[in-house]
Design an enzyme around this catalytic site. Structure first.
Site, PDB file in Angstrom:
ATOM      1  N   GLU A 142      53.357  45.469  40.455  1.00  0.00           N
ATOM      2  CA  GLU A 142      52.071  44.681  40.907  1.00  0.00           C
ATOM      3  C   GLU A 142      50.715  45.627  40.916  1.00  0.00           C
ATOM      4  OE1 GLU A 142      49.472  43.765  42.403  1.00  0.00           O
ATOM      5  OE2 GLU A 142      49.954  43.525  44.443  1.00  0.00           O
ATOM      6  N   GLU A 151      40.363  48.946  39.673  1.00  0.00           N
ATOM      7  CA  GLU A 151      41.472  49.783  39.882  1.00  0.00           C
ATOM      8  C   GLU A 151      42.079  50.624  38.622  1.00  0.00           C
ATOM      9  OE1 GLU A 151      44.226  48.599  42.614  1.00  0.00           O
ATOM     10  OE2 GLU A 151      42.865  47.774  43.987  1.00  0.00           O
TER      11      GLU A 151
END
EC number: 2.1.1.319
Length: 382
Positions: A142, A151
């Site tokens: 994930e 990110e």
């Protein structure tokens, strides 16, 4: 959003390939700025309480148990270990669960408590540095951040895939898409009000500092305003939108095949889209971005039942990812039948490769044939 650091070696290669982008990533700084958050149970709980996220991954694993039964699985950025545990419960022979932070110990505890410790091996470390004893049949992760790519964790998943996935292996998820849509919203007014309050407070500060201490701070007013304009008006805003705020047709701006994508393909995203307006006499105040991912398996080894995880606006509530709102200043009056043309660029910040710098050029083509001048604005996804 699981936790796994981008190794210095891969970051260096990324910088070199870009012809001089971000500097080599300092792992200690990267951990302090980003990964340490994922070592706390409160943050893991936030993700574990996201029913859309949890239901999608649970369904993907157990409705396609043939991908896991008797197989070797790699969970990239295991966090609490939930995906590794499910993989074992679905029949995996072995699960390697890689985790950068001290959350690894909690993952081991959960594996023991759920009677899968003989199958799930939790490895604390960077995916770029970890050496596995064998190739794997499945990579599950994930890895998605806000607007999918914030990110930059997918870099680590790509590294894992290229090093450890068998030629006929599958990725969970297998595909991803980024979406953009025109919306109506009061956020611009709210943020402008916040800006004016901040500037009023600054002006009082300037007056008081000169009055009490004999120092004139007014020379810094312009810089202070620019700093706050970036924060209030030029930064992406997390929001869970209602579908009725979407005033036109959403457009896909990026599609990713997780089995074949390269870091070069995701380091910079460019798109040109036209979005028809579907609501009359309204105002285009912002663009909204979200993503979806799909669990399809591969052409060689397809899923029995495809599962989708969508973060689009939903009447039943949203996800912890929400949507990202990009304010358009000034907003535009629009009508049904108008078209909004958008040129979009997103690149990684030079200061922090996990954050994104975006540029939108938008122009309105009215149904009457009139075309308004193009407007360009920069937005920061931080």
């Amino acid at each position: 959003m699981a936790s796994l650091p981008n190794g210095a070696a891969s970051a260096s290669a990324a910088s070199s390939a870009a012809g001089g982008g971000p500097a080599v990533v300092d792992k200690e700084v990267d951990f302090a700025n980003y990964f340490c958050t994922y070592s706390y149970l409160y943050h893991q709980k936030e993700m574990l309480c996201d029913r859309v996220r949890m239901d999608a991954y649970h369904s993907a694993v157990f409705r396609n148990a043939h991908h896991f039964r008797g197989k070797v699985v790699l969970d990239v950025g295991t966090g609490s270990g939930i995906l590794a545990i499910w993989s074992a419960q679905a029949g995996a022979r072995k699960v390697y669960a890689v985790e950068a932070t001290n959350m690894a110990e909690h993952a081991r505890e959960l594996a023991r408590a759920n009677d899968v410790a003989d199958i799930v091996e939790v490895i604390q470390g960077s995916m770029e540095d970890v050496v596995l004893p064998e190739k794997v049949d499945v990579i599950i992760s994930e890895w998605m951040g806000y607007f999918l790519l914030r990110e930059s964790m997918f870099d680590s998943v790509i590294c894992a895939r290229d090093r450890w996935l068998k030629p006929d292996g599958v990725m969970y998820p297998s595909h991803a898409r980024m979406w953009l849509a025109p919306i109506r919203s009061d956020l611009a007014e709210n943020k402008m009000e916040d800006l004016e309050i901040a500037m009023h407070d600054w002006n009082l500060f300037v007056e008081d500092t000169e009055s009490y201490y004999g120092v004139n701070m007014n020379v810094l007013t312009k810089a202070y305003r620019a700093e706050h304009e970036k924060y209030y008006l030029k930064s992406a805003i997390w929001n869970n939108l209602h579908p009725n705020q979407v005033i036109g047709q959403a457009a896909v701006i990026k599609e990713i095949d997780c089995l074949t994508a390269t870091v070069d393909e995701i380091r910079e995203v460019r798109a040109q889209v036209t979005m028809p307006i579907k609501l009359d006499m309204t105002r285009l105040a912002a663009l909204a971005g979200w993503f979806d991912v799909h669990f399809r398996g591969s052409k060689q080894n397809p899923a029995t039942q495809e599962v989708e995880l969508s973060t689009a606006p939903d009447v039943n509530g949203g996800t912890h990812w929400g949507q990202q709102v990009f304010l358009l200043t000034p907003p535009l009056k629009v009508n049904e039948g108008d078209n909004v043309k958008v040129s979009f660029t997103m690149v990684r910040s030079k200061e922090n490769h996990r954050l994104m710098d975006m540029e939108f050029t938008y122009e309105l083509h009215e149904s009457s044939g009139k075309q308004l001048p193009a407007i360009t604005t920069k937005i920061y996804l931080e």
